[in-house]
Design a protein around this motif. Structure first.
Motif, PDB file in Angstrom:
ATOM      1  N   GLY A  22      -2.554   5.744  25.771  1.00 47.62           N
ATOM      2  CA  GLY A  22      -1.325   5.367  26.775  1.00 47.62           C
ATOM      3  C   GLY A  22      -0.727   7.533  26.512  1.00 47.62           C
ATOM      4  N   ILE A  23      -0.812   7.702  25.872  1.00 47.29           N
ATOM      5  CA  ILE A  23      -0.228   9.319  26.309  1.00 47.29           C
ATOM      6  C   ILE A  23      -2.041   9.876  26.962  1.00 47.29           C
ATOM      7  CG2 ILE A  23      -0.545  11.658  24.809  1.00 47.29           C
ATOM      8  CD1 ILE A  23       1.871   9.821  23.224  1.00 47.29           C
ATOM      9  N   LEU A  24      -2.848  10.341  26.657  1.00 42.74           N
ATOM     10  CA  LEU A  24      -4.705  10.450  26.562  1.00 42.74           C
ATOM     11  C   LEU A  24      -4.154  10.460  28.374  1.00 42.74           C
ATOM     12  CD1 LEU A  24      -6.451  10.440  24.224  1.00 42.74           C
ATOM     13  CD2 LEU A  24      -5.471  12.332  25.335  1.00 42.74           C
ATOM     14  N   GLU A  25      -3.845   9.473  28.623  1.00 43.79           N
ATOM     15  CA  GLU A  25      -4.557   8.181  30.292  1.00 43.79           C
ATOM     16  C   GLU A  25      -2.932   8.973  30.187  1.00 43.79           C
ATOM     17  OE1 GLU A  25      -6.474   6.386  30.816  1.00 43.79           O
ATOM     18  OE2 GLU A  25      -5.537   6.182  32.794  1.00 43.79           O
ATOM     19  N   ALA A  26      -2.039   8.744  30.864  1.00 43.79           N
ATOM     20  CA  ALA A  26      -0.450   9.628  30.995  1.00 43.79           C
ATOM     21  C   ALA A  26      -1.048  11.479  31.757  1.00 43.79           C
ATOM     22  CB  ALA A  26       0.511  10.037  30.417  1.00 43.79           C
ATOM     23  N   GLN A  28       4.724   8.751  37.935  1.00 40.68           N
ATOM     24  CA  GLN A  28       5.405   7.169  37.804  1.00 40.68           C
ATOM     25  C   GLN A  28       3.820   6.710  36.435  1.00 40.68           C
ATOM     26  OE1 GLN A  28       8.070   6.166  37.893  1.00 40.68           O
ATOM     27  NE2 GLN A  28       8.511   7.549  39.099  1.00 40.68           N
ATOM     28  N   VAL A  29       4.191   7.055  35.106  1.00 42.04           N
ATOM     29  CA  VAL A  29       3.138   6.488  33.703  1.00 42.04           C
ATOM     30  C   VAL A  29       3.995   5.697  32.946  1.00 42.04           C
ATOM     31  CG1 VAL A  29       0.909   7.929  33.704  1.00 42.04           C
ATOM     32  CG2 VAL A  29       3.564   8.614  33.158  1.00 42.04           C
ATOM     33  N   SER A  63       7.469  11.572  29.194  1.00 40.29           N
ATOM     34  CA  SER A  63       7.648  13.489  30.282  1.00 40.29           C
ATOM     35  C   SER A  63       7.238  14.341  29.894  1.00 40.29           C
ATOM     36  CB  SER A  63       9.126  13.197  30.369  1.00 40.29           C
ATOM     37  OG  SER A  63       9.672  12.354  31.437  1.00 40.29           O
ATOM     38  N   PRO A  64       7.073  14.579  28.854  1.00 41.98           N
ATOM     39  CA  PRO A  64       6.743  15.728  28.180  1.00 41.98           C
ATOM     40  C   PRO A  64       5.358  15.783  27.803  1.00 41.98           C
ATOM     41  CG  PRO A  64       8.409  14.439  26.022  1.00 41.98           C
ATOM     42  CD  PRO A  64       8.337  13.923  27.365  1.00 41.98           C
ATOM     43  N   THR A  65       4.547  15.098  27.991  1.00 37.17           N
ATOM     44  CA  THR A  65       2.897  14.619  28.664  1.00 37.17           C
ATOM     45  C   THR A  65       2.904  14.910  29.621  1.00 37.17           C
ATOM     46  OG1 THR A  65       3.063  13.240  26.799  1.00 37.17           O
ATOM     47  CG2 THR A  65       0.790  13.363  28.133  1.00 37.17           C
ATOM     48  N   ILE A  66       4.178  14.655  30.703  1.00 39.29           N
ATOM     49  CA  ILE A  66       3.284  14.595  31.279  1.00 39.29           C
ATOM     50  C   ILE A  66       3.512  16.748  32.563  1.00 39.29           C
ATOM     51  CG2 ILE A  66       4.564  14.387  34.265  1.00 39.29           C
ATOM     52  CD1 ILE A  66       4.893  11.245  33.106  1.00 39.29           C
ATOM     53  N   LEU A  67       4.773  16.571  31.099  1.00 36.29           N
ATOM     54  CA  LEU A  67       5.198  18.175  31.357  1.00 36.29           C
ATOM     55  C   LEU A  67       4.284  19.227  31.771  1.00 36.29           C
ATOM     56  CD1 LEU A  67       8.119  20.491  31.573  1.00 36.29           C
ATOM     57  CD2 LEU A  67       7.306  21.048  29.751  1.00 36.29           C
ATOM     58  N   ASN A  68       3.548  19.342  30.346  1.00 36.52           N
ATOM     59  CA  ASN A  68       2.617  20.331  29.508  1.00 36.52           C
ATOM     60  C   ASN A  68       1.056  19.664  30.854  1.00 36.52           C
ATOM     61  OD1 ASN A  68       1.150  21.129  27.286  1.00 36.52           O
ATOM     62  ND2 ASN A  68      -0.745  20.215  27.770  1.00 36.52           N
ATOM     63  N   ALA A  69       0.788  18.788  31.217  1.00 39.15           N
ATOM     64  CA  ALA A  69      -0.447  19.125  31.770  1.00 39.15           C
ATOM     65  C   ALA A  69      -0.302  19.125  32.872  1.00 39.15           C
ATOM     66  CB  ALA A  69      -0.425  17.040  32.050  1.00 39.15           C
ATOM     67  N   ALA A  70       0.955  19.051  33.922  1.00 39.90           N
ATOM     68  CA  ALA A  70       0.731  19.795  35.269  1.00 39.90           C
ATOM     69  C   ALA A  70       0.931  21.075  34.617  1.00 39.90           C
ATOM     70  CB  ALA A  70       2.306  19.216  35.972  1.00 39.90           C
ATOM     71  N   ASN A  71       1.629  21.482  33.569  1.00 40.14           N
ATOM     72  CA  ASN A  71       1.614  22.911  33.189  1.00 40.14           C
ATOM     73  C   ASN A  71       0.364  23.852  33.242  1.00 40.14           C
ATOM     74  OD1 ASN A  71       3.438  25.888  32.731  1.00 40.14           O
ATOM     75  ND2 ASN A  71       2.914  25.150  30.715  1.00 40.14           N
ATOM     76  N   ARG A  98      -2.651  14.990  35.233  1.00 42.32           N
ATOM     77  CA  ARG A  98      -3.635  16.149  35.736  1.00 42.32           C
ATOM     78  C   ARG A  98      -4.186  16.066  37.299  1.00 42.32           C
ATOM     79  NH1 ARG A  98      -5.230  19.867  31.508  1.00 42.32           N
ATOM     80  NH2 ARG A  98      -4.241  19.114  29.432  1.00 42.32           N
ATOM     81  N   GLN A  99      -4.102  14.724  37.584  1.00 46.34           N
ATOM     82  CA  GLN A  99      -4.789  14.365  38.939  1.00 46.34           C
ATOM     83  C   GLN A  99      -4.193  14.974  39.832  1.00 46.34           C
ATOM     84  OE1 GLN A  99      -6.254  10.631  37.928  1.00 46.34           O
ATOM     85  NE2 GLN A  99      -8.190  11.096  37.204  1.00 46.34           N
ATOM     86  N   HIS A 100      -2.726  14.441  39.226  1.00 43.24           N
ATOM     87  CA  HIS A 100      -1.551  14.767  40.584  1.00 43.24           C
ATOM     88  C   HIS A 100      -1.249  15.863  40.866  1.00 43.24           C
ATOM     89  CE1 HIS A 100       1.013  10.500  40.370  1.00 43.24           C
ATOM     90  NE2 HIS A 100      -0.002  10.179  40.677  1.00 43.24           N
ATOM     91  N   ALA A 101      -1.729  16.875  39.277  1.00 45.22           N
ATOM     92  CA  ALA A 101      -0.868  18.328  38.989  1.00 45.22           C
ATOM     93  C   ALA A 101      -2.272  19.143  40.778  1.00 45.22           C
ATOM     94  CB  ALA A 101      -1.246  19.330  38.404  1.00 45.22           C
ATOM     95  N   GLN A 102      -3.565  18.725  40.545  1.00 48.64           N
ATOM     96  CA  GLN A 102      -4.537  19.346  40.625  1.00 48.64           C
ATOM     97  C   GLN A 102      -4.859  18.406  42.485  1.00 48.64           C
ATOM     98  OE1 GLN A 102      -7.147  17.480  38.438  1.00 48.64           O
ATOM     99  NE2 GLN A 102      -7.796  19.596  37.235  1.00 48.64           N
ATOM    100  N   LEU A 103      -4.130  16.992  43.050  1.00 51.01           N
ATOM    101  CA  LEU A 103      -3.793  17.150  44.552  1.00 51.01           C
ATOM    102  C   LEU A 103      -3.099  18.047  44.919  1.00 51.01           C
ATOM    103  CD1 LEU A 103      -4.281  13.103  44.906  1.00 51.01           C
ATOM    104  CD2 LEU A 103      -5.681  15.090  45.330  1.00 51.01           C
ATOM    105  N   MET A 104      -1.623  18.075  43.771  1.00 50.56           N
ATOM    106  CA  MET A 104      -0.877  18.878  44.558  1.00 50.56           C
ATOM    107  C   MET A 104      -1.337  20.704  44.912  1.00 50.56           C
ATOM    108  SD  MET A 104       2.906  17.347  42.573  1.00 50.56           S
ATOM    109  CE  MET A 104       2.862  15.837  42.840  1.00 50.56           C
TER     110      MET A 104
END
Ligand code: NDP
Ligand code: MG
Length: 399
Positions: free
Chosen positions: A378-382, A369-370, A332-340, A387-393
């Protein structure tokens, strides 16, 4: 003499680091410097500090710098790309790495240097947010010295007992030494008193005009949303091994008290200073000795009004999102950071509104969901998936 690699030497922290190094030529020798695209400044830094090696983001800018250095009569190796960043931070001649690249791009060169047991001066908080457990294990197993440069964490480090234990081996020990909690101070940024309606209309330039600190654009926006403080809560959790309930945030508009540690006997120990990153940078460079940071002294003759207030989580939801990501744990923190990172970039490019940064981060956290292993891969993949989800959004949100 310490032999230094400055990752991100053309940024706000990088330039301040070289300011401190310049003032102590007998203590420090610059071995390698890295930037992304600012060849003019990097060329000047090459002329002054004569590193062995420099790294840029692409072949195009690397070729241009190479040509420029030739005309200046300088024989310095110029490389480019992610692997070259790792080469720069892991040179045998380097014993100290200033990690001051902004964002996820700083993770690999920093963690690889940590694995080799080099002293890490950590400004790049995103690396720790993305991969805190792995990063701290690398530090613990190599015995690398990890010194926090982020001003709050540097302050806490100075206020903790036995700060001489500067590696990951110290995690979890503070409870037994009577530490009750740490109090991270936050200036509240430029919009501390804005209403929610006013926040919808703020521009990138307003967000980057911080009242107390001069910083790069990404961290300036993070300060304005208070995501910066959220990232710092996660950073503190990893650095000091404390659970999130023992990491509190307080608004302190003057940015003089850089953070505090509360002990079980009622004592609260604070570190005070000018809002100038040269102080924590000099602390890290000189440790365990103190060296002159070239910073104006705090003047207690002109009365200081030091005030503290709670954070309004309604107006600054990024802070709650960070606590939530830390509580959920895993990736989750990885995803939070990427989205931000994607959201801040979109805001800086006028593609989304200021208030949509938090909305976007929340949606990416909810919808990504990763199920990856907690390995570096795994972290680099997440990070990539988020990032891809965030860019689409961002495309869906375009204003
Ligand atoms: P800046 O934006 O000022 O500088 C970033 C540096 O990283 C520049 O040298 C830049 O090169 C380089 N860079 C940017 N993108 C990449 C990339 N993709 N790959 C490799 N290098 C890259 O940032 P700051 O100095 O403000 O912040 C650096 C880090 O320190 C951040 O993690 C921030 O959170 C942290 N920090 C900063 C504080 C501050 O006061 N500024 C305080 C506490 C922490 P170029 O110039 O060529 O673009
Ligand atoms: Mg900070």
């Amino acid at each position: 003499m310490r032999h230094i690699c400055v990752l991100g030497s053309t940024g706000s922290i990088g330039v301040s680091t070289l300011d401190v190094i310049r003032a102590h030529p007998h203590l420090f020798k610059v071995e390698s410097l890295t930037a992304h695209s600012n060849i003019e400044l990097l060329a000047k830094q090459c002329e002054e500090f004569k590193p062995k090696m420099v790294v840029l983001g692409s072949a195009d800018v690397a070729n241009r710098l190479n040509a420029l250095l030739k005309t200046m009569g300088l024989n310095i190796s110029v490389e480019h790309g992610a692997e070259a960043l790792v080469t720069a931070s892991t040179l045998t001649s380097v014993d100290t790495v200033m990690a001051a690249i902004v964002g996820a791009a700083g993770l690999l060169p920093t963690i690889e240097a940590a694995k080799l047991g080099k002293r890490i001066l950590l400004a790049n908080k995103e690396a720790l947010v993305m991969a805190g457990d792995i990063f701290m294990s690398a530090v613990a197993s190599s015995g690398a010295e990890l010194l926090p440069i982020d001003s709050e964490h540097n302050a806490i480090y100075q206020c903790l007992p036995d700060a001489n234990t500067s590696n990951g081996g110290s995690r979890g020990k503070y409870a037994s030494l009577g530490v009750k909690e740490i109090l991270l101070t936050a200036s509240g940024g430029p919009f501390r008193n804005h209403s929610l309606d006013q926040l919808k209309e703020v521009t990138p330039d307003q967000a980057c005009a911080h009242p107390n600190w001069v910083m790069g654009r990404k961290i300036s926006v993070d300060s304005a949303t208070m995501m910066n403080k959220g990232l710092e809560v996660i950073e503190a959790h990893h650095l000091f091994g404390l659970p999130s309930e023992q990491i509190k945030v307080l608004i302190h508009p003057q940015s003089v008290v850089h953070s505090m540690v509360r002990y079980i006997d009622g004592s609260v120990i604070a570190q005070l200073g000018q809002p100038d990153m040269k102080t924590p940078i000099a602390y890290g460079l000189g440790w365990p000795l103190r060296i002159d940071a070239g910073v104006k002294e705090l003047d207690f003759a002109t009365a200081h009004d030091l005030s503290f207030e709670p954070v309004d989580l309604q107006r600054f939801p990024c802070l709650s999102l960070s606590y939530q990501a830390l509580a959920v744990g895993g990736l989750s923190p990885t995803i939070l950071n990427a989205a931000n990172e994607v959201a801040v970039d979109a805001f800086l490019n006028h593609r989304i509104r200021f208030t949509q940064i938090a909305e976007l981060v929340e949606r990416v956290l909810d919808q990504t969901q990763v199920i990856g292993a907690m390995s570096l891969e795994g972290i680099l993949e997440a990070d990539k998936t988020a990032r891809q989800h965030a860019q689409l959004m961002v495309k869906g949100l375009n204003i």
